[in-house]
Write an enzyme that holds these catalytic residues in place. Structure first.
Site, PDB file in Angstrom:
ATOM      1  N   SER A 127       2.763   4.268-107.927  1.00 20.81           N
ATOM      2  CA  SER A 127       1.513   4.880-107.283  1.00 20.81           C
ATOM      3  C   SER A 127       1.273   4.438-106.006  1.00 20.81           C
ATOM      4  O   SER A 127       0.133   4.938-105.300  1.00 20.81           O
ATOM      5  CB  SER A 127       0.281   4.684-108.175  1.00 20.81           C
ATOM      6  OG  SER A 127       0.291   3.179-108.103  1.00 20.81           O
ATOM      7  N   THR A 161      -4.189   2.608-106.871  1.00 16.89           N
ATOM      8  CA  THR A 161      -4.000   2.558-105.412  1.00 16.89           C
ATOM      9  C   THR A 161      -4.343   1.346-105.304  1.00 16.89           C
ATOM     10  O   THR A 161      -5.199   0.510-106.035  1.00 16.89           O
ATOM     11  CB  THR A 161      -5.273   3.337-104.617  1.00 16.89           C
ATOM     12  OG1 THR A 161      -5.279   4.512-104.782  1.00 16.89           O
ATOM     13  CG2 THR A 161      -5.716   2.681-103.483  1.00 16.89           C
ATOM     14  N   THR A 194      -1.737   4.189-100.819  1.00 15.54           N
ATOM     15  CA  THR A 194      -1.533   4.932-102.187  1.00 15.54           C
ATOM     16  C   THR A 194      -0.810   6.028-102.089  1.00 15.54           C
ATOM     17  O   THR A 194      -0.488   6.561-100.675  1.00 15.54           O
ATOM     18  CB  THR A 194      -3.035   5.497-102.664  1.00 15.54           C
ATOM     19  OG1 THR A 194      -2.407   6.090-104.315  1.00 15.54           O
ATOM     20  CG2 THR A 194      -3.371   6.617-102.124  1.00 15.54           C
ATOM     21  N   ARG A 232      -3.197  17.716-100.357  1.00 12.95           N
ATOM     22  CA  ARG A 232      -4.120  16.841-100.729  1.00 12.95           C
ATOM     23  C   ARG A 232      -4.406  15.645-100.229  1.00 12.95           C
ATOM     24  O   ARG A 232      -3.324  14.917-100.292  1.00 12.95           O
ATOM     25  CB  ARG A 232      -4.184  17.001-102.104  1.00 12.95           C
ATOM     26  CG  ARG A 232      -5.380  16.514-102.854  1.00 12.95           C
ATOM     27  CD  ARG A 232      -5.242  14.816-103.488  1.00 12.95           C
ATOM     28  NE  ARG A 232      -6.369  14.383-103.994  1.00 12.95           N
ATOM     29  CZ  ARG A 232      -6.418  13.139-104.288  1.00 12.95           C
ATOM     30  NH1 ARG A 232      -5.428  12.094-103.821  1.00 12.95           N
ATOM     31  NH2 ARG A 232      -7.411  12.516-105.145  1.00 12.95           N
ATOM     32  N   VAL A 233      -5.577  15.300 -99.484  1.00 13.08           N
ATOM     33  CA  VAL A 233      -5.742  14.045 -99.372  1.00 13.08           C
ATOM     34  C   VAL A 233      -6.957  13.480 -99.943  1.00 13.08           C
ATOM     35  O   VAL A 233      -7.827  14.118-100.341  1.00 13.08           O
ATOM     36  CB  VAL A 233      -6.245  14.066 -97.859  1.00 13.08           C
ATOM     37  CG1 VAL A 233      -6.734  12.481 -97.418  1.00 13.08           C
ATOM     38  CG2 VAL A 233      -4.967  14.386 -96.987  1.00 13.08           C
ATOM     39  N   GLY A 234      -6.665  12.144-100.533  1.00  7.27           N
ATOM     40  CA  GLY A 234      -7.556  11.715-101.542  1.00  7.27           C
ATOM     41  C   GLY A 234      -8.830  10.834-100.829  1.00  7.27           C
ATOM     42  O   GLY A 234      -8.784  10.810 -99.545  1.00  7.27           O
ATOM     43  N   ASP A 235      -9.535  10.017-101.504  1.00 12.09           N
ATOM     44  CA  ASP A 235     -10.298   8.861-100.752  1.00 12.09           C
ATOM     45  C   ASP A 235      -9.550   7.760 -99.624  1.00 12.09           C
ATOM     46  O   ASP A 235     -10.153   7.371 -98.868  1.00 12.09           O
ATOM     47  CB  ASP A 235     -11.381   8.258-101.663  1.00 12.09           C
ATOM     48  CG  ASP A 235     -10.316   7.536-102.973  1.00 12.09           C
ATOM     49  OD1 ASP A 235      -9.230   7.783-103.128  1.00 12.09           O
ATOM     50  OD2 ASP A 235     -11.030   6.398-103.182  1.00 12.09           O
ATOM     51  N   THR A 243     -10.793   2.920-106.065  1.00 11.90           N
ATOM     52  CA  THR A 243      -9.529   3.608-106.663  1.00 11.90           C
ATOM     53  C   THR A 243     -10.010   4.434-107.772  1.00 11.90           C
ATOM     54  O   THR A 243     -11.163   4.234-108.101  1.00 11.90           O
ATOM     55  CB  THR A 243      -8.764   2.436-107.203  1.00 11.90           C
ATOM     56  OG1 THR A 243      -7.507   3.088-107.900  1.00 11.90           O
ATOM     57  CG2 THR A 243      -9.283   1.540-108.330  1.00 11.90           C
ATOM     58  N   GLY A 244      -8.955   5.403-107.906  1.00  8.68           N
ATOM     59  CA  GLY A 244      -9.592   6.522-109.101  1.00  8.68           C
ATOM     60  C   GLY A 244      -9.676   7.936-108.458  1.00  8.68           C
ATOM     61  O   GLY A 244      -8.973   8.086-107.431  1.00  8.68           O
ATOM     62  N   GLY A 295     -10.203  10.415-106.418  1.00 12.14           N
ATOM     63  CA  GLY A 295     -10.478  10.219-104.976  1.00 12.14           C
ATOM     64  C   GLY A 295     -11.757  11.166-104.488  1.00 12.14           C
ATOM     65  O   GLY A 295     -12.527  10.947-103.803  1.00 12.14           O
TER      66      GLY A 295
HETATM   67  N1  ASP Z   1      -7.809   6.990-105.259  1.00 14.45           N
HETATM   68  C1  ASP Z   1      -6.682   7.884-105.377  1.00 14.45           C
HETATM   69  C2  ASP Z   1      -6.460   9.042-104.787  1.00 14.45           C
HETATM   70  O1  ASP Z   1      -7.456   9.747-105.285  1.00 14.45           O
HETATM   71  C3  ASP Z   1      -5.782   7.334-106.374  1.00 14.45           C
HETATM   72  C4  ASP Z   1      -6.282   6.217-107.368  1.00 14.45           C
HETATM   73  O2  ASP Z   1      -6.714   5.482-106.820  1.00 14.45           O
HETATM   74  O3  ASP Z   1      -5.812   6.247-108.419  1.00 14.45           O
HETATM   75  O4  ASP Z   1      -5.810   9.401-104.186  1.00 14.45           O
END
Ligand code: ASP
Length: 320
Positions: free
Chosen positions: A78, A180, A198, A208-211, A231-232, A234
């Site tokens: 990840s 992450t 991450t 795609r871009v997350g948080d 994390t999680g 995003g």
């Molecule tokens: N936060 C990350 C994202 O959305 C993924 C993760 O932390 O599990 O890209």
């Protein structure tokens, strides 16, 4: 009733509701220096960061060194090398870093580079910008002397090909098609820094871009107050500008634990149904060495390393 009064009342109710559940243990406190980071792989990251912190080093150097550990580990699917790809089979990495002076740097959708956190640091230190993405970020990294490498491992490729059979995009909380490393530290000089890195949500859409690379979303540091990371899923963190929210809640007098709980409660308020099925976790550390953690679901772990806590893993309390 005026809309404004209604709004204030609703706000008060929401924060009351978030405290009626006896969630977290009270915020824990340790002496400086301290480093905390997300998930079980935080242990390896913390160990590297601690080498710097325990030698009077700077929090910024510690968080970068820490984040590089899972980035370079091909078995971590990840983050960095070995990260699971997007649905087109491309490993694209997101990362950011922030120091005690509110300097920050970030990269997103970066391919072929094992250590995006170090590229983010170069963006911070060597450019007039904060954020580089895609091909521009790769060009910058190569100009800075980073090596182009193949990030898709055999294992990740196999997992992706398996996924292609159904092509169903359905992140499962804590079942790791995401993760992450978010890492925040307070050094012996009482300065804070943080980093986040991450490969993002596995099998995400291309682009795609997350948080994780977004300053304020997955990372925020205010050296007067504290630092937070997430994390999680995003998308849900971006919607509430989560880590900035956590730091601002600490500024208003909340402990790190309370601040994390309130931020999670905000996600629940915004997405009552969806929040039951996804994972988001926050970690926070304040200027006095107090820290807290909270998540939507059970299973969010984090690692703490200080003089009192010898790099232990804890499970955060959760809303559900
Ligand atoms: N936060 C990350 C994202 O959305 C993924 C993760 O932390 O599990 O890209």
């Amino acid at each position: 009733m005026t809309t404004r009064r209604k709004f204030i009342q609703l706000g008060a109710l929401a924060s009351l509701a978030s405290f009626t559940k006896a969630w977290g243990k009270p915020t824990s406190k340790v002496s400086k220096p301290v480093v905390i980071s997300t998930w079980n792989f935080g242990v390896g990251a913390n160990a590297e960061a601690w080498k710097i912190l325990s030698n009077n080093g700077r929090a910024l150097d510690a968080v970068e060194a820490g984040a590089r550990v899972p980035e370079g580990d091909p078995k971590e699917s990840s983050v960095g090398l070995g990260g699971l790809p997007d649905r087109d089979g491309r490993v694209t990495l997101d990362s950011c870093i922030m120091d005690e002076f509110a300097n920050c740097g970030a990269v997103a959708c970066l391919e072929h580079i094992v250590h995006p956190v170090s590229v983010a640091r170069k963006v911070m230190e060597k450019t007039p910008h904060v954020f580089l993405v895609g091909e521009g970020a790769l060009k910058f990294a190569l100009d800075q002397g980073f090596k182009k490498e193949k990030l898709l491992t055999k294992e990740s490729e196999k997992a992706w090909k398996e996924w292609l059979k159904t092509s169903q995009y359905k992140p499962i909380a804590n079942i790791e098609n995401h993760d992450t490393i978010g890492i925040v530290a307070l050094d012996a000089k009482q300065n804070l820094s943080g980093a986040c890195t991450t490969s993002g949500m596995a099998y995400k859409m291309r682009g795609r871009v997350g948080d994780s690379p977004i300053i304020g979303a997955a990372l925020y540091v205010d050296n007067e107050i504290g630092a937070a990371t997430s994390t999680g899923v995003g998308e849900e963190v971006i919607r509430i500008v989560g880590s900035h929210l956590v730091v601002e809640l600490m500024r208003q007098g909340n402990s790190p634990q309370q601040a994390c709980e309130l931020a999670v409660a905000r996600i629940v308020k915004n997405q009552p149904q969806k929040s039951k099925e996804i994972q988001v976790g926050f970690l926070a550390l304040n200027k006095n060495g107090e820290y807290g953690a909270f998540a939507l679901q059970k299973g969010f772990t984090y690692a703490v390393y200080s003089n009192e806590v010898a790099n232990k893993i804890f499970e955060a309390k959760s809303y559900y």
